[in-house]
Scaffold this active site. Structure first.
Site, mmCIF file in Angstrom:
data_model
loop_
_atom_site.group_PDB
_atom_site.id
_atom_site.type_symbol
_atom_site.label_atom_id
_atom_site.label_comp_id
_atom_site.label_asym_id
_atom_site.label_seq_id
_atom_site.Cartn_x
_atom_site.Cartn_y
_atom_site.Cartn_z
ATOM 1 N N ARG A 97 0.757 -0.910 -0.092
ATOM 2 C CA ARG A 97 -0.053 -0.184 -0.270
ATOM 3 C C ARG A 97 0.756 1.142 0.019
ATOM 4 O O ARG A 97 1.832 1.488 0.913
ATOM 5 C CB ARG A 97 -0.840 0.174 1.275
ATOM 6 C CG ARG A 97 -1.765 1.309 1.336
ATOM 7 C CD ARG A 97 -2.441 1.565 2.658
ATOM 8 N NE ARG A 97 -2.994 2.829 2.709
ATOM 9 C CZ ARG A 97 -3.095 3.643 3.775
ATOM 10 N NH1 ARG A 97 -2.900 2.925 4.776
ATOM 11 N NH2 ARG A 97 -3.721 4.731 3.821
ATOM 12 N N ASN A 329 -7.744 2.071 9.858
ATOM 13 C CA ASN A 329 -6.375 2.217 10.670
ATOM 14 C C ASN A 329 -6.483 2.231 12.254
ATOM 15 O O ASN A 329 -7.363 3.147 12.854
ATOM 16 C CB ASN A 329 -5.793 3.684 10.271
ATOM 17 C CG ASN A 329 -5.463 3.712 8.626
ATOM 18 O OD1 ASN A 329 -5.719 2.730 7.948
ATOM 19 N ND2 ASN A 329 -4.714 4.694 8.210
ATOM 20 N N GLU A 398 -3.680 -0.138 8.394
ATOM 21 C CA GLU A 398 -2.495 0.293 9.356
ATOM 22 C C GLU A 398 -2.622 -0.274 10.807
ATOM 23 O O GLU A 398 -3.832 -0.228 11.347
ATOM 24 C CB GLU A 398 -2.283 1.936 9.411
ATOM 25 C CG GLU A 398 -2.012 2.533 8.168
ATOM 26 C CD GLU A 398 -1.668 4.191 8.482
ATOM 27 O OE1 GLU A 398 -1.463 4.768 9.371
ATOM 28 O OE2 GLU A 398 -1.939 5.064 7.369
#
Ligand code: GBE
Length: 490
Positions: A97, A329, A398
């Site tokens: 990513r 995330n 994330e």
């Protein structure tokens, strides 16, 4: 008596061992990746015809970055993408990513003039990834707005929905034959709250209670417009998927009192629901608790209307459902309670959200003041998303840990071990998680913290102009997890 006691103790110890040393298998359907973002790694801030971004501007014109550094050279990935791909390959991940720098491909911010060099850079990166058998996962916007568009008001300007969609169109057009996985936005909450409400990200506007809501309103429209463009024009031919990635802490009630339970749920809505509810809920629009509280507070403060802008019913249905997955995330957990005293003035935190947020001093820390190691919060959060948004496919974009300067990074290994175990717990709870992404591939420019906090699996020597990269112990740990597709419960 003594005998029974010994047996009982032995049994207890044995069951403890079974649980602790247990080797757990990841489902075959779960894929793994690693992430970076353009401004944090690329450098080459002014090569060729690249235009100025708000982060170029902010780091060059203020002295708010901790070590007075900037992303002018960063990890030099503009010149070293082949080395980056080598590392990605070495880890054995399924996908990489990364984000596209807006002003590298559109120097003026507008789509009337394309930079050929900019297009070539991402073309080459994408082709080389595919040749290495790694799927590219592209973030269109990871915080580096063209400064010229900031001069026009940035995300407070309603025209941004068009300007952003023009940029997204260039990206779909140029790379969509090979890129099948897209994120429109990384962490809208941070973009708006920290950049417009407070002063901890560029452009550091600091107009809390007003500007972050304007930003969010336009950003949501921009996301939806780009999603519909893909859906209408590109999906039939390119057959990819599009979403966005939302950040949130898990908000744990400080006590089980009804007021603290209410405070924690409200915090979930003001963090995740602010962007999650309009896109992922059945009803669409902002969460009811945000609409009610901000309207009431605004009137009490003498404003003629709510500081939270309203969507029309057409806009609500236009934004609703603009996702092919739920991007998340997540790093950490906070405790939430009702405040003892209520403050005054327009303000996101104190008045509108109106909760106290703090951390248990017993939680293990990291190099970042906000990042405490609380793996069970991850499991709770994934279950909250499952419950509130109808069990969507979740992609974790994330998750990671910061330290100061350490290649033998056992604390990071322990973080990943604990959070990946919590992820498996959530999957066993029935959460539909399809992918997990570690932040980050390598140490990089950590925004206001400059190079003082490191999140990388690879170590980068920022004193050496060549920016050499070395695998940390955690890189080998992540690699071994991906190889065996198992993890030990420690
Ligand atoms: C991500 O943001 C970014 O996408 C990435 O670019 C960055 O390098 C990485 O994380 C590491 O920071 O009291 O907790 O509300 C705010 C992480 C703290 C998002 C909240 C810290 C959002 C960063 C104070 N922020 N978080 S509080």
């Amino acid at each position: 008596m003594a005998f029974t006691k010994t047996v009982a103790l032995l049994l207890l110890a044995a069951s403890d061992l079974v649980v602790k040393g247990e080797v757990r298998k990841f489902p075959d359907t779960l894929s793994f990746g690693v992430a970076t973002a353009a401004y944090q790694i690329e450098g080459a801030w002014n090569v060729s015809d690249k235009g100025e971004s708000i982060w170029d501007h902010f780091t060059h014109t203020t002295d708010t970055i901790k070590d007075r550094s900037n992303g002018d050279l960063a990890c030099d990935s503009y010149n070293q993408h082949k080395r980056d791909i080598e590392m990605v390959k070495e880890l054995g991940v399924d996908y990489y990513r990364f984000s596209i720098s807006w002003t590298r491909i559109l120097p003026d911010g507008f789509s009337n003039r394309l930079s050929q060099d900019g297009i070539v850079y991402y073309d080459t990166l994408i082709n080389d990834l595919i040749a290495a058998n790694i799927t590219p996962f592209v973030t269109i916007y990871h915080w580096d707005l063209p400064q010229r568009l900031q001069d026009l008001g940035g995300w407070t300007n309603p025209m941004m929905a068009d300007f952003f969609t023009d940029f997204a169109k260039v990206a779909f057009e140029a790379f969509g034959d090979r890129v099948k996985s897209w994120l429109t936005f990384n962490e809208p909450w941070v973009v708006c709250l920290e950049g417009y409400g407070s002063v901890t990200k560029a452009p550091a506007l600091g107009m809390t209670g007003i500007a972050e809501y304007m930003c969010a309103h336009n950003l949501l429209k921009a996301h939806a417009k780009a999603y519909h463009l893909y859906d209408d024009v590109y999906r039939p031919i390119q057959k990819g998927r599009v979403g966005l990635s939302l950040n949130t802490n898990w908000h744990e009630p400080a006590t089980q009192s009804p007021t603290d339970l209410e405070a924690a749920e409200r915090a979930m809505q003001f963090y995740l629901g602010w962007f999650g509810h309009p896109v992922f809920s059945r009803e669409g629009d902002y969460p009811q608790v945000m609409k009610d509280r901000i309207a009431q507070n605004s009137l009490a403060q003498g404003y003629p209307r709510s500081r939270l802008p309203e969507f029309t019913s057409e806009e609500i249905s236009y934004i609703k459902g603009t996702h092919d997955f739920f991007g998340l995330n997540h790093y950490t957990t906070t405790l939430v309670r009702m405040p003892k005293k209520v403050l005054e003035g327009p303000s996101f935190y104190d008045i509108d959200l109106g909760t106290e947020i703090f951390r248990d001093p017993a939680w293990p820390g990291s190099a970042s003041f906000w990042l405490k190691v609380v793996p069970w919060g991850f499991r709770n959060l994934l279950n909250w998303i499952k419950k509130n948004y109808n069990n969507p496919e979740i992609i974790v974009f994330e998750n990671g840990f910061s330290d100061i300067d350490n290649k033998n990074d056992t604390d990071r290994i322990s973080y990943y071990n604990k959070y990946l175990n919590a992820l498996l717990d959530a999957i066993e709870d029935g959460c539909n998680v399809s992918a997990y992404t570690a932040w980050s591939l390598m140490d990089n420019f950590e925004w206001l913290e400059g190079y003082t906090e490191r999140f990388g699996l690879y170590y980068v020597d920022f004193n050496d102009p060549k920016r050499p990269r070395t695998a940390k112990a955690s890189a080998l740990y992540y690699k071994s997890i991906l190889e065996t597709r198992t993890i030990e419960r420690k």
